[in-house]
Design a protein around this motif. Sequence first.
Motif: not given
Length: 541
Positions: A450-456
Amino acid sequence: MGEPVNALPKTPAAKCEGKGAKYVSKESTPAAAARRDKAAEAPAHALRLLEKVRKASEARHAKQVHHGEKPAQAPHAVIIGGGIAGLVAARDLRQSGHEVTVLEAGNSFGGCLRTTEVAGLTVDAGAESFALRQGTVASYLDELDLSPRIAKTSGKPAWMIQDGQDGILAHPMPATALMGIPADVRSDEVRNIIGRAATVRAAADLITPMNKKWATEKLSVAEVVRTRMGQAVLDQLVAPVVNGVYSTDPAKISIDVAAPGLRQTMQETGSLAKAVAALQASAPAGSRVGGLDGGMYTMVQALVQQLEEDGAALVRNSPVTAISYDAQAQVPYALSSLGQEIRADRVVIATPAAGALELLNPLLADKARISSDNAPNAIALAILVVDKPELDDAPRGSGVLVSKQAPLAAKALTHSTAKWPWLADEAGPGTHVLRLSFGRIGEQDPVVDSGDDQQLIELAIKDASKILGVQLHRDDVLGSAVSRFSDMVPLQGEAAMERRKQLEQALAPFDGLDVVGAWISGTGLARVIGQARRAVAISAR
């Protein structure tokens, strides 16, 4: 690189090329703006440096044409890629008398050795340890005058997380093991993880005759472990280690590449467990891996400093888009970067596989071209710096591996401040550095993709709480970062070995062209350094 479980987890392991890390951290807006301004100036700076390299290259070429033959001056070597493989090759070529130019497409050197500052602490954002066995990396660090900075681990054990009926189960890993393969199959640690019945099956290894065909035939790690010790040892001990450290399946890794010497020792001892014990006898727990005081990125800084002091040209933000070769020319290679043409006597391609093949294949006949592996290979490392005094006692040792069946997204966690005393001293009591790895080679991972760093980061906080058995909240996090790797390779499988042979044949007609890096050597700093040095030593003769 066949390192023992006390090295765990270190993913993304020593895959030593790759694109720049992407970070998320609690930083001020002015600092972020300053970095953006600097990034905007980077291409112009790279172009100015390339112009200098081009003019020097043209001057050398003109002198050669004027003399009608190569004068007694240093040949020009261009290294494409400034990861560890490229820097090592550059240093050896410079020491052998070459003029050296390193062209790095990204904004920083080091590849798999990356660093970032999180909550005031300088933290490794890539490989953070190296194998001490055979001494390859330690010897190289000595050449760089970094021996005094080699750091020992705390010696705290690694743990394993499994799926349990009422949640997750946590157990210490066997104290003496190689890639999760236990040297003592009857130990309490082994029994607690795989159960009594599976322990009895594993013990059959001690009395079952060794198949004589195993002396020569191809063998994967999975085949050896399953046959000698049973499926439970493979699934619950070995697979989590291989997945956690090398991000791949043990069925895809050759036993000879993963654990050099294990096959021969198995034949000599007649047992897999005895062979592991023999190999580990000279490396007691806690001393099988090392790091560097201040982090492994110190090695990159030393290499860059030495190269610059020796007169090498190191150019960031300068992607090479094409290579041409004329065997009859005085200077046979021409490289294109940022609209500039750089002439070279020697070329070392030190990029990840995809980039290397994009440059190499146009030089080859159609039938000799090498296909790239399109399997998913995105890996992400989430780094948390937390204020949590409850972690001072390292409740799950220096790190934790996660069974694939466990209800967690992370595949491994390193409790860095529990593993490295130097980092614990810098952090101080109550402050802890946690590194969680996500993603496996050959598998799609929605969170990573996803490339979603905040989610990671949010997922890392939740998984760290479960893995460590200590509840972490967002308010406990002093800072965070995400480092992504998008061109990873397994330790080495049959397909990779075949590709390496194909590459060797393809390179044969090109005098002074070499390809180095983890996709050729296999995973691990020792392999990457060794292969890079062998490659340029051969081409420099």
